[in-house]
Design a protein around this motif. Structure first.
Motif, PDB file in Angstrom:
ATOM      1  N   ARG A   1       2.079   7.445  -8.950  1.00 55.86           N
ATOM      2  CA  ARG A   1       1.010   8.145  -9.838  1.00 55.86           C
ATOM      3  C   ARG A   1       0.581   7.635 -10.917  1.00 55.86           C
ATOM      4  NH1 ARG A   1       3.694  14.008  -8.141  1.00 55.86           N
ATOM      5  NH2 ARG A   1       4.139  13.364  -5.809  1.00 55.86           N
ATOM      6  N   LYS A   2       0.154   6.389 -10.687  1.00 55.04           N
ATOM      7  CA  LYS A   2      -0.686   5.753 -11.763  1.00 55.04           C
ATOM      8  C   LYS A   2      -1.884   5.544 -11.328  1.00 55.04           C
ATOM      9  CE  LYS A   2       3.079   5.266 -14.775  1.00 55.04           C
ATOM     10  NZ  LYS A   2       3.861   4.351 -15.286  1.00 55.04           N
ATOM     11  N   PRO A   3      -3.001   5.072 -12.431  1.00 53.89           N
ATOM     12  CA  PRO A   3      -4.367   4.796 -11.950  1.00 53.89           C
ATOM     13  C   PRO A   3      -4.150   3.063 -11.380  1.00 53.89           C
ATOM     14  CG  PRO A   3      -4.415   5.848 -14.021  1.00 53.89           C
ATOM     15  CD  PRO A   3      -3.215   5.624 -13.549  1.00 53.89           C
ATOM     16  N   GLY A   4      -4.950   3.082 -10.373  1.00 50.22           N
ATOM     17  CA  GLY A   4      -5.212   1.809  -9.735  1.00 50.22           C
ATOM     18  C   GLY A   4      -4.034   1.570  -8.626  1.00 50.22           C
ATOM     19  N   ALA A   5      -2.929   2.316  -8.588  1.00 52.09           N
ATOM     20  CA  ALA A   5      -2.148   2.009  -7.274  1.00 52.09           C
ATOM     21  C   ALA A   5      -2.670   2.103  -6.049  1.00 52.09           C
ATOM     22  CB  ALA A   5      -1.062   3.209  -7.490  1.00 52.09           C
ATOM     23  N   ALA A   6      -3.537   2.988  -5.733  1.00 49.20           N
ATOM     24  CA  ALA A   6      -4.084   2.779  -4.298  1.00 49.20           C
ATOM     25  C   ALA A   6      -4.937   1.601  -4.032  1.00 49.20           C
ATOM     26  CB  ALA A   6      -5.008   4.274  -4.193  1.00 49.20           C
ATOM     27  N   PHE A   7      -5.968   1.310  -5.160  1.00 50.36           N
ATOM     28  CA  PHE A   7      -6.687   0.056  -5.013  1.00 50.36           C
ATOM     29  C   PHE A   7      -5.795  -1.113  -4.987  1.00 50.36           C
ATOM     30  CE2 PHE A   7      -8.698  -3.212  -7.156  1.00 50.36           C
ATOM     31  CZ  PHE A   7      -9.959  -3.517  -6.187  1.00 50.36           C
ATOM     32  N   LEU A   8      -4.955  -1.247  -5.628  1.00 46.72           N
ATOM     33  CA  LEU A   8      -4.184  -2.573  -5.960  1.00 46.72           C
ATOM     34  C   LEU A   8      -3.308  -2.608  -4.727  1.00 46.72           C
ATOM     35  CD1 LEU A   8      -3.158  -2.564  -9.686  1.00 46.72           C
ATOM     36  CD2 LEU A   8      -4.574  -4.148  -8.577  1.00 46.72           C
ATOM     37  N   SER A   9      -2.592  -1.564  -4.269  1.00 45.55           N
ATOM     38  CA  SER A   9      -1.653  -1.699  -3.168  1.00 45.55           C
ATOM     39  C   SER A   9      -2.699  -2.212  -1.785  1.00 45.55           C
ATOM     40  CB  SER A   9      -0.754  -0.631  -2.777  1.00 45.55           C
ATOM     41  OG  SER A   9      -1.816   0.839  -2.423  1.00 45.55           O
ATOM     42  N   GLU A  10      -3.804  -1.559  -1.644  1.00 44.24           N
ATOM     43  CA  GLU A  10      -4.552  -1.775  -0.500  1.00 44.24           C
ATOM     44  C   GLU A  10      -5.342  -3.427  -0.526  1.00 44.24           C
ATOM     45  OE1 GLU A  10      -5.395  -0.677   3.126  1.00 44.24           O
ATOM     46  OE2 GLU A  10      -4.817   0.985   1.921  1.00 44.24           O
ATOM     47  N   THR A  11      -5.516  -3.638  -1.767  1.00 41.81           N
ATOM     48  CA  THR A  11      -5.991  -4.881  -1.741  1.00 41.81           C
ATOM     49  C   THR A  11      -4.719  -6.192  -1.564  1.00 41.81           C
ATOM     50  OG1 THR A  11      -7.341  -4.492  -3.553  1.00 41.81           O
ATOM     51  CG2 THR A  11      -7.047  -6.496  -3.574  1.00 41.81           C
ATOM     52  N   ILE A  12      -3.626  -5.924  -2.064  1.00 37.72           N
ATOM     53  CA  ILE A  12      -2.590  -6.850  -1.934  1.00 37.72           C
ATOM     54  C   ILE A  12      -2.271  -6.990  -0.334  1.00 37.72           C
ATOM     55  CG2 ILE A  12      -0.061  -7.245  -2.430  1.00 37.72           C
ATOM     56  CD1 ILE A  12      -0.617  -5.856  -5.109  1.00 37.72           C
ATOM     57  N   ALA A  13      -2.129  -5.575   0.103  1.00 36.41           N
ATOM     58  CA  ALA A  13      -1.945  -5.699   1.774  1.00 36.41           C
ATOM     59  C   ALA A  13      -3.018  -6.517   2.321  1.00 36.41           C
ATOM     60  CB  ALA A  13      -1.863  -4.047   2.275  1.00 36.41           C
ATOM     61  N   ALA A  14      -4.204  -6.403   1.930  1.00 36.29           N
ATOM     62  CA  ALA A  14      -5.372  -7.242   2.934  1.00 36.29           C
ATOM     63  C   ALA A  14      -4.868  -8.688   2.521  1.00 36.29           C
ATOM     64  CB  ALA A  14      -6.561  -6.602   2.383  1.00 36.29           C
ATOM     65  N   MET A  15      -4.556  -9.052   1.311  1.00 44.17           N
ATOM     66  CA  MET A  15      -4.228 -10.410   1.090  1.00 44.17           C
ATOM     67  C   MET A  15      -3.140 -11.000   1.649  1.00 44.17           C
ATOM     68  SD  MET A  15      -4.294 -10.482  -3.045  1.00 44.17           S
ATOM     69  CE  MET A  15      -5.937 -10.083  -4.046  1.00 44.17           C
ATOM     70  N   VAL A  16      -2.088 -10.155   2.289  1.00 50.61           N
ATOM     71  CA  VAL A  16      -0.866 -10.417   2.893  1.00 50.61           C
ATOM     72  C   VAL A  16      -1.232 -10.523   4.508  1.00 50.61           C
ATOM     73  CG1 VAL A  16       1.292  -9.543   3.770  1.00 50.61           C
ATOM     74  CG2 VAL A  16       0.801  -9.202   1.258  1.00 50.61           C
ATOM     75  N   GLU A  17      -2.280  -9.824   4.886  1.00 48.62           N
ATOM     76  CA  GLU A  17      -2.792 -10.037   6.024  1.00 48.62           C
ATOM     77  C   GLU A  17      -3.429 -11.211   6.269  1.00 48.62           C
ATOM     78  OE1 GLU A  17      -4.644  -6.553   8.221  1.00 48.62           O
ATOM     79  OE2 GLU A  17      -4.930  -5.879   6.336  1.00 48.62           O
ATOM     80  N   VAL A  18      -4.306 -11.645   5.406  1.00 46.91           N
ATOM     81  CA  VAL A  18      -5.026 -12.933   5.263  1.00 46.91           C
ATOM     82  C   VAL A  18      -3.955 -14.082   5.423  1.00 46.91           C
ATOM     83  CG1 VAL A  18      -6.449 -14.397   4.194  1.00 46.91           C
ATOM     84  CG2 VAL A  18      -7.237 -12.265   4.249  1.00 46.91           C
ATOM     85  N   LEU A  19      -3.045 -14.061   4.558  1.00 45.24           N
ATOM     86  CA  LEU A  19      -1.997 -15.132   4.412  1.00 45.24           C
ATOM     87  C   LEU A  19      -1.242 -15.246   5.746  1.00 45.24           C
ATOM     88  CD1 LEU A  19      -0.742 -14.424   0.878  1.00 45.24           C
ATOM     89  CD2 LEU A  19      -1.929 -16.454   1.402  1.00 45.24           C
ATOM     90  N   LEU A  20      -1.136 -14.051   6.522  1.00 43.18           N
ATOM     91  CA  LEU A  20      -0.304 -14.226   7.703  1.00 43.18           C
ATOM     92  C   LEU A  20      -1.165 -14.528   8.693  1.00 43.18           C
ATOM     93  CD1 LEU A  20       2.031 -10.897   7.544  1.00 43.18           C
ATOM     94  CD2 LEU A  20       2.664 -13.390   7.120  1.00 43.18           C
ATOM     95  N   GLY A  21      -2.625 -14.837   8.415  1.00 39.40           N
ATOM     96  CA  GLY A  21      -3.398 -15.379   9.584  1.00 39.40           C
ATOM     97  C   GLY A  21      -4.198 -14.461  10.438  1.00 39.40           C
ATOM     98  N   SER A  22      -4.478 -13.481   9.755  1.00 41.41           N
ATOM     99  CA  SER A  22      -5.588 -12.616  10.450  1.00 41.41           C
ATOM    100  C   SER A  22      -6.810 -13.272  10.887  1.00 41.41           C
ATOM    101  CB  SER A  22      -6.020 -11.371   9.435  1.00 41.41           C
ATOM    102  OG  SER A  22      -6.939 -10.437   9.914  1.00 41.41           O
ATOM    103  N   VAL A  23      -7.188 -12.936  11.870  1.00 42.56           N
ATOM    104  CA  VAL A  23      -8.338 -13.505  12.558  1.00 42.56           C
ATOM    105  C   VAL A  23      -9.693 -12.946  11.815  1.00 42.56           C
ATOM    106  CG1 VAL A  23      -7.674 -13.746  14.718  1.00 42.56           C
ATOM    107  CG2 VAL A  23      -8.795 -11.779  14.238  1.00 42.56           C
ATOM    108  N   VAL A  24      -9.553 -11.919  11.039  1.00 38.46           N
ATOM    109  CA  VAL A  24     -10.658 -11.567  10.270  1.00 38.46           C
ATOM    110  C   VAL A  24     -11.001 -12.393   9.072  1.00 38.46           C
ATOM    111  CG1 VAL A  24     -11.953  -9.666   8.673  1.00 38.46           C
ATOM    112  CG2 VAL A  24     -10.463  -9.116  10.677  1.00 38.46           C
ATOM    113  N   GLY A  25      -9.955 -13.196   8.478  1.00 37.68           N
ATOM    114  CA  GLY A  25     -10.378 -13.936   7.489  1.00 37.68           C
ATOM    115  C   GLY A  25     -10.278 -13.415   6.024  1.00 37.68           C
ATOM    116  N   PRO A  26     -10.622 -14.290   5.010  1.00 37.92           N
ATOM    117  CA  PRO A  26     -10.788 -13.918   3.803  1.00 37.92           C
ATOM    118  C   PRO A  26     -11.591 -12.642   3.307  1.00 37.92           C
ATOM    119  CG  PRO A  26     -11.057 -16.298   3.718  1.00 37.92           C
ATOM    120  CD  PRO A  26     -10.831 -15.674   5.418  1.00 37.92           C
TER     121      PRO A  26
END
Length: 193
Positions: free
Chosen positions: A61-86
Motif C-alpha cells: 500500500r505504497k505508491p509505486g508498488a504495482a509498477f515496480l513489482s511488475e517491472t521487476i517480474a518482467a526483468m526476472v522473466e528476461v533473465l530466466l530466458g524468456s523468448v520475448v527478450g528485453p
C-alpha cells in the motif's frame, strides 16, 4: 521510495521474483490456448501476467508498488530466458503503469476489491493498447479485436484482481503479513469481529 521500509522493498522484490517465474511458466499455457482458440487464447489468461502488481500493491500500500513489482517480474522473466527478450521489460512497465493508475486514482488510499479489479482492468487496457500497435492486432477483424480486448479486461479483473486479493488475504490469515498494511488491517478486522 523514500518512505518505504526495507522489509517492504524485500517483500516486493521477493513477490516479483516468484511471479516472474510463474509468468514464464504460463507462456506454454498461453501457447496451448492460442492453438485452440487463436490469438484470443492468451487474453483468456492474460490476467495472470498482472497479478503481482495487484498483490504487491494490496500488501504494501505504497505508491509505486504495482509498477515496480511488475517491472521487476518482467526483468526476472528476461533473465530466466524468456523468448520475448528485453522488450518484455517495457511490457512489464506498461502493465505496471496501468495497474498503478487505479491505485493513484484513489491516492493510494482505497484497496477494496473493486479497486483491485480496476487495477487488473487498467493493466489490461495499457497492455492491450501497446499490443495493438506492436503485435499487429490491426490486421485482425475489428469485432475479433474488440472481443480480445473485452476478454483481456475480464481476465485482468478476475485473475489479477479477484485472485490476487484472495491469495493476499490467504497470506494475511497465516500471520506472515502482520507487519504490513494488509496484515494490520486483517488483525484489526479480526479483533472487531
Amino acid at each position: 521510495m523514500s518512505n518505504w521500509r526495507f522489509k517492504e522493498i524485500v517483500v516486493m522484490a521477493a513477490l516479483a521474483v516468484v511471479f516472474g517465474v510463474v509468468y514464464l511458466a504460463f507462456f506454454p499455457v498461453g501457447n496451448i490456448l492460442v492453438g485452440f482458440f487463436g490469438p484470443i487464447g492468451y487474453d483468456l489468461i492474460f490476467g495472470i501476467w498482472f497479478i503481482v502488481s495487484i498483490i504487491a500493491a494490496y500488501i504494501i500500500r505504497k505508491p509505486g508498488a504495482a509498477f515496480l513489482s511488475e517491472t521487476i517480474a518482467a526483468m526476472v522473466e528476461v533473465l530466466l530466458g524468456s523468448v520475448v527478450g528485453p522488450m518484455l521489460i517495457i511490457v512489464g512497465m506498461i502493465q505496471g503503469i496501468g495497474a498503478e493508475a487505479a491505485f493513484a486514482a484513489t491516492r493510494w488510499k482505497n484497496y477494496s476489491l473493486w479497486v483491485l479489479m480496476g487495477a487488473g482492468v487498467g493493466a489490461a487496457i495499457t497492455s492491450f493498447v501497446y499490443g495493438y500497435f506492436i503485435s499487429g492486432f490491426a490486421a485482425l477483424d475489428s469485432g475479433y479485436v474488440l472481443a480480445m480486448f473485452i476478454v483481456r479486461m475480464v481476465s485482468g479483473a478476475l485473475i489479477a484482481g479477484l485472485l490476487g486479493k484472495a491469495l493476499s488475504d490467504g497470506l494475511a490469515r497465516t500471520g506472515v503479513l502482520s507487519n504490513f498494511a494488509l496484515g494490520k488491517e486483517y488483525r484489526k478486522m479480526k479483533r472487531s469481529a
